[in-house]
Design an enzyme around this catalytic site. Structure first.
Site, short mmCIF file in Angstrom:
data_model
loop_
_atom_site.label_atom_id
_atom_site.label_comp_id
_atom_site.label_asym_id
_atom_site.label_seq_id
_atom_site.Cartn_x
_atom_site.Cartn_y
_atom_site.Cartn_z
N ARG A 1 -50.03 3.72 48.04
CA ARG A 1 -49.44 3.44 46.73
C ARG A 1 -50.13 2.22 46.12
O ARG A 1 -50.58 1.33 46.84
CB ARG A 1 -47.94 3.16 46.86
CG ARG A 1 -47.13 4.37 47.28
CD ARG A 1 -45.69 3.98 47.56
NE ARG A 1 -45.12 3.25 46.42
CZ ARG A 1 -44.35 2.16 46.53
NH1 ARG A 1 -44.08 1.66 47.73
NH2 ARG A 1 -43.87 1.57 45.48
N LYS B 1 -36.91 -9.21 54.23
CA LYS B 1 -35.71 -9.91 53.77
C LYS B 1 -34.48 -9.01 53.72
O LYS B 1 -33.40 -9.41 54.16
CB LYS B 1 -35.98 -10.54 52.39
CG LYS B 1 -34.87 -11.46 51.92
CD LYS B 1 -35.38 -12.43 50.85
CE LYS B 1 -35.83 -11.71 49.59
NZ LYS B 1 -34.69 -11.21 48.80
#
Ligand code: ZN
Length: 216
Positions: free
Chosen positions: A159, A13
Site C-alpha cells: 500500500r 499504540k
C-alpha cells in the site's frame, strides 16, 4: 488511574492501549472511537464533526474537546481512563489539564512509546496487503518470499501508506507535532518513556512497571 498514551505510527499504540487499559480495568478512550460513537449516535457534536469530515477537513479542536469532555464525564471514566490519540498538541493538553482540575483531579502519568524511526520503517515497509482478501502479511515476520496470499492465493501488493518515503514523512510530521507535547509533559514531571521494541507482552509489562506506583 488517569493515563495518556502517546507514540509514533508503527509503535503498536492501539494494541498497547487495549492491553494496558484491560490490565488496569479502566476504559480505553480513543478519539477515533469517540468520533465514531458521536457520528453513529447522531449527537449534535457528531453531526457537526461530520460536516468537516465529509469535506475532508480536520475536525476543529473545540469540537474534539467537547466530545472528549462528554466522554470523560461518563460513569465508567470516573475512576480512571486511558486516553489514546488525545491530546494531540499543547493547547489540547492545557485544556485537558484545566478540565480535570475542574473535576479536582489530574493525569497520573503520560506514557510515551519509544521506538526509533528505522525500526518503524522496518515494521511498516515490510507489510504486503492481499488484493483479494485484504489480509496483511509481513515479508520478514511471516517469512514471505513470494507475493501470493497463503490464505486465498490473491496477489500481494504494498500500500502507498506502507512505502518507506510515506512512512518517513509521517514520522517527521509526528515528531514535529508531538515534540512540544512531550516537552510539556516532561515539564509537568509526569512523562515516562517505554521502550516499545520486542514482544508485545514485554512492552505491556514495561508500561505496567511505570504504573505500579499508582496502583493501590
Ligand atoms: Zn488473500
Amino acid at each position: 488511574m488517569r493515563v495518556v498514551l502517546v507514540g509514533p505510527p508503527g509503535a503498536g499504540k492501539g494494541t498497547q492501549a487495549q492491553f494496558i487499559a484491560s490490565n488496569l480495568s479502566i476504559p480505553k478512550i480513543s478519539t477515533g472511537d469517540i468520533f465514531r460513537a458521536n457520528v453513529s449516535g447522531g449527537t449534535e457534536l457528531g453531526k457537526l464533526a461530520k460536516t468537516y469530515m465529509d469535506r475532508g477537513d480536520l475536525v476543529p479542536d473545540e469540537v474534539t474537546i467537547a466530545m472528549v469532555r462528554d466522554r470523560l464525564s461518563e460513569d465508567d471514566a470516573q475512576d480512571g481512563f486511558l486516553l489514546d490519540g488525545f491530546p494531540r498538541n499543547v493547547p489540547q493538553a492545557e485544556i485537558l489539564k484545566k478540565m480535570l482540575a475542574e473535576w479536582n483531579t489530574g493525569l497520573d502519568i503520560v506514557l510515551e512509546l519509544v521506538v526509533d524511526d528505522d525500526e518503524v520503517v522496518r515494521r511498516l515497509a515490510g507489510r504486503r496487503t492481499c488484493s483479494q482478501c485484504g489480509r496483511i502479511w509481513h515479508v520478514e515476520f511471516d517469512d514471505k518470499l513470494d507475493d501470493v496470499c497463503d490464505a486465498c492465493g490473491g496477489r500481494l501488493f504494498q500500500r502507498d501508506d506502507d512505502r518507506e518515503e510515506t512512512i518517513r514523512h509521517r514520522l517527521e510530521v509526528y515528531q514535529e507535532q508531538t515534540a512540544p507535547l512531550i516537552a510539556f509533559y516532561a515539564d509537568e514531571r509526569i512523562l515516562a518513556g517505554v521502550d516499545a521494541t520486542g514482544p508485545v507482552e514485554e512492552i505491556t509489562q514495561r508500561a505496567m512497571e511505570h504504573l505500579r506506583p499508582f496502583i493501590d
